[in-house]
Scaffold this active site. Sequence first.
Site, PDB file in Angstrom:
ATOM      1  N   ALA A  63      -0.940   8.426   4.100  1.00  0.00           N
ATOM      2  CA  ALA A  63       0.174   9.329   4.365  1.00  0.00           C
ATOM      3  C   ALA A  63       1.231   9.058   3.307  1.00  0.00           C
ATOM      4  CB  ALA A  63       0.718   9.048   5.754  1.00  0.00           C
ATOM      5  N   GLY A 109      -3.733   7.152   6.630  1.00  0.00           N
ATOM      6  CA  GLY A 109      -3.962   8.518   7.116  1.00  0.00           C
ATOM      7  C   GLY A 109      -5.155   9.178   6.435  1.00  0.00           C
ATOM      8  N   GLU A 112      -8.098   7.982   8.265  1.00  0.00           N
ATOM      9  CA  GLU A 112      -8.065   8.631   9.587  1.00  0.00           C
ATOM     10  C   GLU A 112      -8.558  10.073   9.501  1.00  0.00           C
ATOM     11  OE1 GLU A 112      -3.923   7.327  10.209  1.00  0.00           O
ATOM     12  OE2 GLU A 112      -4.603   6.596  12.156  1.00  0.00           O
ATOM     13  N   GLU A 132      -1.873  -0.023   7.500  1.00  0.00           N
ATOM     14  CA  GLU A 132      -0.593   0.215   8.170  1.00  0.00           C
ATOM     15  C   GLU A 132       0.140  -1.048   8.601  1.00  0.00           C
ATOM     16  OE1 GLU A 132      -3.291   2.039   8.565  1.00  0.00           O
ATOM     17  OE2 GLU A 132      -2.760   4.155   8.751  1.00  0.00           O
TER      18      GLU A 132
HETATM   19  N1  DAK Z   1       1.889   8.287  -0.886  1.00  0.00           N
HETATM   20  C1  DAK Z   1       2.534   8.790  -1.974  1.00  0.00           C
HETATM   21  N2  DAK Z   1       2.204   8.519  -3.251  1.00  0.00           N
HETATM   22  C2  DAK Z   1       1.170   7.677  -3.473  1.00  0.00           C
HETATM   23  C3  DAK Z   1       0.448   7.094  -2.386  1.00  0.00           C
HETATM   24  C4  DAK Z   1       0.848   7.421  -1.040  1.00  0.00           C
HETATM   25  N3  DAK Z   1       0.213   6.938   0.032  1.00  0.00           N
HETATM   26  N4  DAK Z   1      -0.510   6.297  -2.904  1.00  0.00           N
HETATM   27  C5  DAK Z   1      -0.384   6.382  -4.254  1.00  0.00           C
HETATM   28  N5  DAK Z   1       0.609   7.199  -4.585  1.00  0.00           N
HETATM   29  C6  DAK Z   1       1.066   7.552  -5.934  1.00  0.00           C
HETATM   30  C7  DAK Z   1       1.709   6.345  -6.606  1.00  0.00           C
HETATM   31  O1  DAK Z   1       3.064   6.239  -6.180  1.00  0.00           O
HETATM   32  C8  DAK Z   1       1.575   6.717  -8.056  1.00  0.00           C
HETATM   33  O2  DAK Z   1       2.563   7.660  -8.407  1.00  0.00           O
HETATM   34  P1  DAK Z   1       3.473   7.472  -9.733  1.00  0.00           P
HETATM   35  O3  DAK Z   1       4.101   6.153  -9.580  1.00  0.00           O
HETATM   36  O4  DAK Z   1       2.454   7.539 -10.844  1.00  0.00           O
HETATM   37  O5  DAK Z   1       4.403   8.646  -9.686  1.00  0.00           O
HETATM   38  C9  DAK Z   1       0.230   7.435  -8.117  1.00  0.00           C
HETATM   39  O6  DAK Z   1      -0.055   7.830  -6.764  1.00  0.00           O
HETATM   40  C10 DAK Z   1      -0.899   6.558  -8.600  1.00  0.00           C
HETATM   41  O7  DAK Z   1      -0.903   5.375  -7.820  1.00  0.00           O
HETATM   42  P2  DAK Z   1      -0.967   3.913  -8.471  1.00  0.00           P
HETATM   43  O8  DAK Z   1      -0.353   3.889  -9.834  1.00  0.00           O
HETATM   44  O9  DAK Z   1      -0.459   2.972  -7.452  1.00  0.00           O
HETATM   45  O10 DAK Z   1      -2.565   3.743  -8.666  1.00  0.00           O
HETATM   46  P3  DAK Z   1      -3.364   2.365  -8.658  1.00  0.00           P
HETATM   47  O11 DAK Z   1      -4.724   2.719  -9.135  1.00  0.00           O
HETATM   48  O12 DAK Z   1      -2.625   1.285  -9.360  1.00  0.00           O
HETATM   49  O13 DAK Z   1      -3.466   1.947  -7.121  1.00  0.00           O
HETATM   50  C11 DAK Z   1      -3.801   2.354  -4.759  1.00  0.00           C
HETATM   51  C12 DAK Z   1      -4.182   2.761  -6.202  1.00  0.00           C
HETATM   52  C13 DAK Z   1      -4.440   3.371  -3.811  1.00  0.00           C
HETATM   53  C14 DAK Z   1      -4.382   0.965  -4.452  1.00  0.00           C
HETATM   54  C15 DAK Z   1      -2.253   2.324  -4.642  1.00  0.00           C
HETATM   55  O14 DAK Z   1      -1.763   3.584  -5.107  1.00  0.00           O
HETATM   56  C16 DAK Z   1      -1.783   2.116  -3.253  1.00  0.00           C
HETATM   57  O15 DAK Z   1      -1.789   0.990  -2.730  1.00  0.00           O
HETATM   58  N6  DAK Z   1      -1.269   3.200  -2.657  1.00  0.00           N
HETATM   59  C17 DAK Z   1      -0.619   3.169  -1.361  1.00  0.00           C
HETATM   60  C18 DAK Z   1      -1.658   3.039  -0.282  1.00  0.00           C
HETATM   61  C19 DAK Z   1      -0.975   3.024   1.031  1.00  0.00           C
HETATM   62  O16 DAK Z   1      -0.353   2.016   1.448  1.00  0.00           O
HETATM   63  N7  DAK Z   1      -1.005   4.153   1.700  1.00  0.00           N
HETATM   64  C20 DAK Z   1      -0.336   4.330   2.938  1.00  0.00           C
HETATM   65  C21 DAK Z   1      -1.224   3.794   4.023  1.00  0.00           C
HETATM   66  S1  DAK Z   1      -0.363   3.795   5.527  1.00  0.00           S
HETATM   67  C22 DAK Z   1       2.088   7.963  11.114  1.00  0.00           C
HETATM   68  C23 DAK Z   1       0.873   8.518  10.863  1.00  0.00           C
HETATM   69  C24 DAK Z   1       0.110   8.008   9.886  1.00  0.00           C
HETATM   70  C25 DAK Z   1       0.529   6.948   9.140  1.00  0.00           C
HETATM   71  C26 DAK Z   1       1.736   6.389   9.411  1.00  0.00           C
HETATM   72  C27 DAK Z   1       2.530   6.886  10.386  1.00  0.00           C
HETATM   73  N8  DAK Z   1       2.911   8.502  12.099  1.00  0.00           N
HETATM   74  C28 DAK Z   1       2.422   9.664  12.808  1.00  0.00           C
HETATM   75  C29 DAK Z   1       4.239   8.097  12.278  1.00  0.00           C
HETATM   76  C30 DAK Z   1      -0.258   6.534   8.072  1.00  0.00           C
HETATM   77  C31 DAK Z   1       0.159   5.586   7.266  1.00  0.00           C
HETATM   78  C32 DAK Z   1      -0.589   5.329   6.080  1.00  0.00           C
HETATM   79  O17 DAK Z   1      -1.315   6.143   5.579  1.00  0.00           O
END
Ligand code: DAK
Length: 238
Positions: A63, A109, A112, A132
């Site tokens: 997400a 997400g 999910e 998360e």
């Molecule tokens: N959201 C927005 N942008 C994202 C992103 C995300 N989840 N993941 C990556 N990006 C963006 C990065 O910010 C980067 O953008 P720029 O800086 O270039 O502008 C671009 O994508 C490329 O990412 P990286 O440079 O980081 O690429 P790497 O190859 O170095 O790393 C990675 C890839 C997937 C390991 C890394 O990007 C990463 O760790 N990303 C975040 C993963 C993450 O933590 N995702 C969120 C999971 S928690 C809820 C419902 C659902 C949820 C929560 C609440 N409620 C109903 C309240 C769900 C939560 C989640 O999904």
Amino acid sequence: SLILQHKSDGILTITIERPQALNALNAAVIGQLAEAVDIAQTDEEVQAIVLTGSGDKAFVAGADIKEFADFSGKQGKALAQEGQDLLFNRIERSAKPVIAAVNGFALGGGLELALACHIRIASDNARMGLPEVSLGVIPGYGGTQRLPQIVGKGKALEMILSAKMVGAEEAATCGLVNAVVPAESLMETAYKMARSIMKNSPMAVSTAIQAVLAGYEDGINGLQAEINCFGASFETED
Ligand code: DAK
């Protein structure tokens, strides 16, 4: 549009198109996906849906957590409720089979979303996880329920509590994905799976989905639901 839709030979391919954010789910993407899945239900040209991410790096990297960093408890609850009702439950309850072609990172997400699909095929470079708890929240789009249903409680708790990613091979070993294939044959494998389902009675396919899901619904006797669905099959032309 943040999603691309392509129809061919009865298969609707929906591609999430936010490559600059690794196809992260924001409210707009969720809304557009929900609408596309909804329309597909009554589109006679569509018999199966394949869901994937653009580019070769990510299915959906989660997400877009920037959108709700400052939410209150009430807002968080409302967001989870809306997301589940609008998209995730609708995908799972789709009368037409939905196959996730997991072409890279499927995190939070994003995983999910894949879990809500009926079948998951992964490319060999895919990495999946529910990170998360490392961000101080828990999965909110069905992950705490669907992951244990698919991989069992022990493996699900390991993945959810450790917040660690698993690679494609490990995902196949624990049943998280149905198959792992080289990235270049991912879409063809997903289409082949769709075509093998499409050879069967669409009515029976959708009724079978309904019967399987019934066993996971609170207060519903799955075997009784199967009996009812089985009987109902005889009332159809198929
Ligand atoms: N959201 C927005 N942008 C994202 C992103 C995300 N989840 N993941 C990556 N990006 C963006 C990065 O910010 C980067 O953008 P720029 O800086 O270039 O502008 C671009 O994508 C490329 O990412 P990286 O440079 O980081 O690429 P790497 O190859 O170095 O790393 C990675 C890839 C997937 C390991 C890394 O990007 C990463 O760790 N990303 C975040 C993963 C993450 O933590 N995702 C969120 C999971 S928690 C809820 C419902 C659902 C949820 C929560 C609440 N409620 C109903 C309240 C769900 C939560 C989640 O999904």
